[in-house]
Write a protein that holds these residues in place. Structure first.
Motif, PDB file in Angstrom:
ATOM      1  N   LYS A  79      -0.139  45.893 -66.744  1.00 18.58           N
ATOM      2  CA  LYS A  79      -0.417  44.475 -67.006  1.00 18.58           C
ATOM      3  C   LYS A  79       0.691  43.591 -66.416  1.00 18.58           C
ATOM      4  CE  LYS A  79      -3.324  44.628 -71.153  1.00 18.58           C
ATOM      5  NZ  LYS A  79      -3.423  44.380 -72.619  1.00 18.58           N
ATOM      6  N   ASN A 107      -6.037  39.057 -63.896  1.00 19.88           N
ATOM      7  CA  ASN A 107      -5.458  40.351 -64.235  1.00 19.88           C
ATOM      8  C   ASN A 107      -6.589  41.280 -64.676  1.00 19.88           C
ATOM      9  OD1 ASN A 107      -4.121  42.562 -65.476  1.00 19.88           O
ATOM     10  ND2 ASN A 107      -2.361  41.283 -65.948  1.00 19.88           N
ATOM     11  N   PHE A 150       0.267  43.386 -62.563  1.00 19.99           N
ATOM     12  CA  PHE A 150      -0.774  42.468 -62.087  1.00 19.99           C
ATOM     13  C   PHE A 150      -0.455  41.019 -62.443  1.00 19.99           C
ATOM     14  CE2 PHE A 150      -3.168  46.498 -61.966  1.00 19.99           C
ATOM     15  CZ  PHE A 150      -3.605  46.436 -60.639  1.00 19.99           C
ATOM     16  N   ASP A 151       0.269  40.796 -63.532  1.00 18.88           N
ATOM     17  CA  ASP A 151       0.754  39.432 -63.828  1.00 18.88           C
ATOM     18  C   ASP A 151       1.705  38.968 -62.724  1.00 18.88           C
ATOM     19  OD1 ASP A 151      -0.648  39.002 -66.153  1.00 18.88           O
ATOM     20  OD2 ASP A 151       0.964  39.685 -67.488  1.00 18.88           O
TER      21      ASP A 151
END
Length: 298
Positions: free
Chosen positions: A80, A95, A83-84
């Protein structure tokens, strides 16, 4: 954008921008590499910008067969963040892990050692060789100061301020903190440093590192784990312990003897008090005595 390029940029971002510890950065990097390797077999054309939720669900399902729930949660958290970061750098708009939930984890209470068990481990150290006095100082420092193993292996002679009763520790995210050190622990460090360490052929780049191996180089985290495991085996200890167990014991024993939770938080270097609260697993007898001693209606 190629996977290797994305991973390298993200690693640089974690180190420089967020100031995370090397071990944390390495764990993030390895988790993203697992995804990249999976995609290279699943669909080699998928770049970091094009990965979708379905692909990630498939990856997480496949890897859940070989890692436990705690590792899954860390993996999902790391991905996470990755992708942030891509969104932050304008490589993506969304995301793909936004709707994917981590496994629900119960709070696991840390293992602790009694003072008798710690004494037995220390007494089991063979002091007939040079490494024995080093190992005794290591165990006493882990328990006496509540250090993480990474903090212990990085401890420098120039970080010892015995005359003031403190040592300087570099914790997670390269954050410095001063940790009080009692004269009992100081004694064993001084014996090792002044009577045994001086006989080592110290490598120039490690002259300021406190704990050295027999070749005069810095000890690894793995070596500290080995020392602890061997001592536990020697006394036939029926607990699965690690260097971190001494840190847990340090905090638990302080709390059981009436230390303030906020003070323990500072000594451990916890950013959040919630992390320190895990040590509130005290027996009912102790909780009853706290009520009787400190509540105005008692």
């Amino acid at each position: 954008m190629k996977w290797q390029e994305a991973i390298q940029d993200f690693t640089y971002y974690l180190k420089i921008e967020r100031g995370l510890a090397d071990n944390t950065v390495q764990n993030y990097r390895l988790d993203i590499l697992k995804l990249a390797n999976y995609i290279s077999e699943y669909n080699a054309t998928l770049t970091p910008e094009l990965v979708d939720e379905e692909t990630l669900q498939s990856f997480i399902y496949s890897i859940s067969k070989v890692i436990n729930e705690r590792s899954q949660a860390r993996l999902i958290s790391g991905l996470k963040s990755f992708f942030d970061y891509l969104i932050f750098e304008d490589y993506r708009k969304t995301n793909p892990l936004e709707l994917i939930e981590s496994p629900r984890l119960g709070r696991r209470l840390p293992d602790t050692l009694s003072t008798d068990e710690i004494d037995q481990l220390v007494e089991a150290i063979d002091l007939s060789h040079l490494q024995g006095h080093r190992n005794k100082a290591i165990i006493e420092t882990l328990y006496g100061c509540g250090l993480r193993v990474s903090e212990l292996v990085e401890l420098k002679i120039s970080d010892l301020f015995f005359e003031k009763g403190f040592i300087k520790v570099i914790g997670k995210g390269n954050k410095e903190r001063l940790v009080p050190i009692n004269t009992y622990t100081q004694k064993f460090i001084s014996i090792y440093k002044e009577e045994f360490r001086i006989h080592l052929n110290q490598q120039s780049e490690f002259k300021d590192i406190l704990f050295l191996n027999r070749r005069g180089a810095q000890l690894t985290r793995a070596m500290i784990f080995t020392i602890v495991k061997q001592l536990a085996k020697k006394i036939n200890l029926q607990k699965n312990i690690s260097p971190h167990t001494f840190r847990h014991s340090f905090a638990t024993h302080l709390l059981e003897n009436g230390a303030n939770l906020r003070v323990i938080q500072q000594m451990l270097g916890h950013e959040s008090i919630t992390t320190t609260e895990i040590y509130m697993h005290l027996d009912k007898t102790h909780l009853k005595s706290v009520l009787e001693n400190y509540h105005p209606r008692a």
